[in-house]
Write a protein that holds these residues in place. Structure first.
Motif, PDB file in Angstrom:
ATOM      1  N   LEU A   1       0.837  -1.193   0.000  1.00 32.99           N
ATOM      2  CA  LEU A   1       0.000   0.000   0.000  1.00 32.99           C
ATOM      3  C   LEU A   1       0.878   1.252   0.000  1.00 32.99           C
ATOM      4  CD1 LEU A   1      -2.810  -0.990   2.532  1.00 32.99           C
ATOM      5  CD2 LEU A   1      -2.798  -1.179   0.038  1.00 32.99           C
ATOM      6  N   SER A   2       0.494   2.205  -0.815  1.00 32.77           N
ATOM      7  CA  SER A   2       1.261   3.441  -0.940  1.00 32.77           C
ATOM      8  C   SER A   2       0.371   4.502  -1.568  1.00 32.77           C
ATOM      9  CB  SER A   2       2.505   3.216  -1.815  1.00 32.77           C
ATOM     10  OG  SER A   2       2.118   2.874  -3.134  1.00 32.77           O
TER      11      SER A   2
ATOM     12  N   ASP B   1      -2.117   4.000   3.146  1.00 38.22           N
ATOM     13  CA  ASP B   1      -1.202   3.574   4.203  1.00 38.22           C
ATOM     14  C   ASP B   1      -1.139   4.649   5.282  1.00 38.22           C
ATOM     15  OD1 ASP B   1       0.156   5.570   2.950  1.00 38.22           O
ATOM     16  OD2 ASP B   1       1.949   4.397   2.478  1.00 38.22           O
TER      17      ASP B   1
END
Length: 282
Positions: A149-150, A231
């Motif tokens: 996740l980013s 995130d």
């Protein structure tokens, strides 16, 4: 000599026709009025609550004050940071979705084959799925691709949300263009890119702009996709406001909502003047 056939009398006496019209108007405007109240009342309550003098969210407010709007600017760095993240994500997702949706709309408009209808349905499927199911599906997809996740995954998820809105309004705009104009441009030796830039795009930019605006607002206000794909470093504004309400009943959440409401109204007026937004969302 046969007798003349009498003219048919009116199906209903005049008083009954008037009563019929009045009852229809009463039912129509009555139901419409109830719908407007149900849709507008929560917004009005939020706006009133944002000016409360109390320390927590409560309605009706015991007094009126602008302290929470001042606190939103001077003592809310986490809210401003979340708003900045939401703005970056919404702008990037809207830009990417606009390019993709415009290309898809051009391809669907140019083809009369059966696959075009099936592709149109498939491309609109993000609107058919529940938002939570779509967010979970995207999360599982990224996990299968070994992508953590980013900010990138968050933008991709929001692009998926924006895409159907822009596609639908662009298709509606392209359907109003006379194909003969494009054919004339091509027959006179213009390239496909030149024809798009100087013929198709100027005629379709109203629908593209309207879809981009709707997609931007859908992205900026989205919660479900952000819950799954954000995130710790990419907290968006809706999630931050949700946390403030859930944990502290913080009035700054109402103040931030008031700013968003006012901004949305101003942007809608601007878009209506520039692109005729209402023509593409009816």
């Amino acid at each position: 000599m046969s007798e003349a056939t009498p003219a048919p009398s009116s199906a209903q006496p005049k008083p009954w026709r008037q009563l019929d019209r009045w009852s229809y108007a009463l039912a129509l405007y009555g139901i419409g009025g109830v719908a407007i109240v149900l849709l507008a009342l929560p917004t009005v309550i939020v706006l009133i609550t944002s000016f409360t003098s109390a320390g927590t969210l409560r309605f009706p407010p015991p007094g009126f004050s602008t302290q929470w709007y001042r606190a939103l600017v001077s003592a809310s760095p986490e809210i401003l940071a979340a708003a900045g993240v939401s703005l970056k994500v919404a702008c990037a997702a809207t830009l990417a979705a606009t390019v993709l949706a415009t290309a898809a709309a051009l391809a669907l408009t140019a083809s009369k084959a059966g696959w075009a209808r099936a592709a149109d349905t498939a491309l609109m499927s993000p609107l058919l799925l529940p938002a939570l199911a779509l967010g979970l599906g995207l999360l599982l997809t990224f996990n299968q691709m070994n992508l953590g996740l980013s900010m990138t995954t968050l933008i991709i998820g929001h692009t998926v949300i924006c895409f159907p809105f822009i596609l639908r309004t662009t298709l509606a705009s392209l359907a109003q263009i006379d194909r003969a104009l494009e054919e004339c441009s091509l027959s006179l030796g213009a390239s496909a890119w030149f024809t798009f830039a100087y013929v198709t795009f100027p005629l379709a930019r109203g629908g593209i702009g309207a879809g981009a605006f709707i997609g931007f607002m859908a992205s900026f206000d989205n919660v479900a996709i952000s819950l799954f794909l954000a995130d710790a470093r990419s907290e968006v504004l809706p999630i931050r406001l949700w946390d403030l309400i859930e944990n502290m009943l913080d009035v700054r959440a109402a103040a931030a909502s008031g700013v968003l409401i006012a901004t949305t109204v101003v942007l809608m007026i601007i878009m209506e003047k520039l692109t005729g937004l209402s023509r593409f969302i009816r």
